[in-house]
Design a protein around this motif. Structure first.
Motif, short mmCIF file in Angstrom:
data_model
loop_
_atom_site.label_atom_id
_atom_site.label_comp_id
_atom_site.label_asym_id
_atom_site.label_seq_id
_atom_site.Cartn_x
_atom_site.Cartn_y
_atom_site.Cartn_z
N UNK A 1 0.74 -1.15 0.04
CA UNK A 1 0.06 0.12 0.14
C UNK A 1 0.76 1.26 0.01
N UNK A 2 0.72 2.20 -0.91
CA UNK A 2 1.37 3.38 -0.96
C UNK A 2 1.11 4.17 0.32
N UNK A 3 2.29 4.75 0.84
CA UNK A 3 2.12 5.44 1.99
C UNK A 3 3.22 6.43 1.91
N UNK A 4 3.19 7.61 2.79
CA UNK A 4 4.20 8.49 2.95
C UNK A 4 4.28 8.61 4.58
N UNK A 5 5.63 9.11 4.85
CA UNK A 5 5.85 9.33 6.45
C UNK A 5 6.66 10.63 6.61
N UNK A 6 6.29 11.38 7.32
CA UNK A 6 6.67 12.55 7.74
C UNK A 6 7.71 12.54 8.96
N UNK A 7 8.69 13.31 9.17
CA UNK A 7 9.67 13.16 10.16
C UNK A 7 10.28 14.65 10.43
N UNK A 8 10.76 15.02 11.46
CA UNK A 8 11.51 16.28 11.78
C UNK A 8 10.54 17.22 12.61
N UNK A 9 9.57 16.81 12.91
CA UNK A 9 8.85 17.80 13.79
C UNK A 9 9.27 17.76 15.18
N UNK A 10 8.82 19.04 15.87
CA UNK A 10 9.04 19.05 17.26
C UNK A 10 9.15 20.49 17.83
N UNK A 11 9.62 20.73 19.06
CA UNK A 11 9.42 21.90 19.62
C UNK A 11 10.38 22.82 19.34
N UNK A 12 9.94 24.18 18.94
CA UNK A 12 11.13 25.14 18.54
C UNK A 12 10.69 26.53 19.04
N UNK A 13 11.85 27.38 19.37
CA UNK A 13 11.36 28.78 19.64
C UNK A 13 11.21 29.44 18.67
N UNK A 14 10.25 30.63 18.83
CA UNK A 14 10.12 31.60 17.53
C UNK A 14 11.41 32.03 16.96
N UNK A 22 10.07 13.98 4.05
CA UNK A 22 8.72 13.15 3.66
C UNK A 22 9.38 12.02 2.85
N UNK A 23 9.07 10.73 3.28
CA UNK A 23 9.67 9.76 2.69
C UNK A 23 8.33 8.67 2.02
N UNK A 24 8.56 7.87 1.03
CA UNK A 24 7.54 7.16 0.35
C UNK A 24 7.89 5.46 0.62
N UNK A 25 7.05 4.73 0.63
CA UNK A 25 7.06 3.41 0.66
C UNK A 25 5.71 2.85 -0.58
N UNK A 26 6.48 1.90 -1.23
CA UNK A 26 5.31 1.31 -2.14
C UNK A 26 5.22 2.06 -3.28
N UNK A 27 5.85 3.27 -3.58
CA UNK A 27 5.71 3.98 -4.97
C UNK A 27 7.09 4.90 -4.97
N UNK A 28 7.32 5.19 -6.22
CA UNK A 28 8.55 6.12 -6.41
C UNK A 28 7.99 7.67 -6.23
N UNK A 29 8.42 8.39 -5.29
CA UNK A 29 8.14 9.61 -4.69
C UNK A 29 8.54 10.58 -5.86
N UNK A 94 1.94 19.04 10.33
CA UNK A 94 2.38 19.19 8.96
C UNK A 94 2.34 17.81 8.42
N UNK A 95 1.64 17.59 7.06
CA UNK A 95 1.53 16.68 6.31
C UNK A 95 2.10 16.67 5.05
N UNK A 96 2.95 15.83 4.27
CA UNK A 96 3.09 15.70 2.99
C UNK A 96 2.13 14.96 2.16
N UNK A 97 1.87 14.99 1.07
CA UNK A 97 0.93 14.33 0.10
C UNK A 97 1.41 14.41 -1.35
N UNK A 98 1.06 13.19 -2.02
CA UNK A 98 1.65 13.14 -3.35
C UNK A 98 0.42 13.20 -4.20
N UNK A 99 0.76 14.12 -5.44
CA UNK A 99 -0.64 14.37 -6.28
C UNK A 99 0.24 14.65 -7.73
#
Length: 128
Positions: A1-14, A22-29, A94-99
């Motif tokens: 099943x085609x999926x995307x996975x985000x990483x790198x979020x967190x807590x940061x100061x202004x 954003x990485x993909x599995x089961x399809x070519x990004x 934050x989300x990534x999406x393919x289109x």
């Protein structure tokens, strides 16, 4: 099943920076245009950036223009969102999406309708 996975979020100061991935599995990004969306509490999901198959074609929402940069790695297996000068208002999931292969969203409000493969999101909190 085609999926995307985000990483790198967190807590940061202004004023700080984060880089989301954003990485993909089961399809070519690299066969797809890849977009970043975000959703703050109580608000609709907002398209903020997009990179086409031709990496020279990018889109940025006015709210992030000049602060955020979207890019692909050289192997085109990962899409990044470099976020600088972060503000309180950038707090969101934050989300990534393919289109579509081309990102042509200036002046449009229907960006979300074009994207069918989504990740589960990564939380970004901007707080002092």
């Amino acid at each position: 099943q085609a999926r995307l996975a985000e990483s790198g979020g967190g807590l940061v100061q202004p004023g700080g920076s984060l880089r989301l991935s954003c990485d993909a599995s089961a399809f070519r990004l690299y066969d797809y245009g890849i977009a970043w969306f975000r959703q703050a509490p109580g608000k609709e999901r907002e398209g903020i950036s997009c990179i086409g198959v031709d990496d020279s074609i990018t889109y940025y929402a006015d709210s992030v223009k000049g602060r955020f940069t979207i890019s692909r790695d050289s192997a085109k297996t990962t899409v990044f969102l470099q976020m600088n000068s972060l503000k309180f208002d950038d707090t969101a999931v934050y989300y990534c999406a393919a289109g579509p292969t081309i990102c042509d969203y200036d002046g449009r409000t229907d960006m979300i309708d074009d994207f069918s493969v989504w990740g589960q999101g990564t939380q970004v909190i901007v707080s002092s």
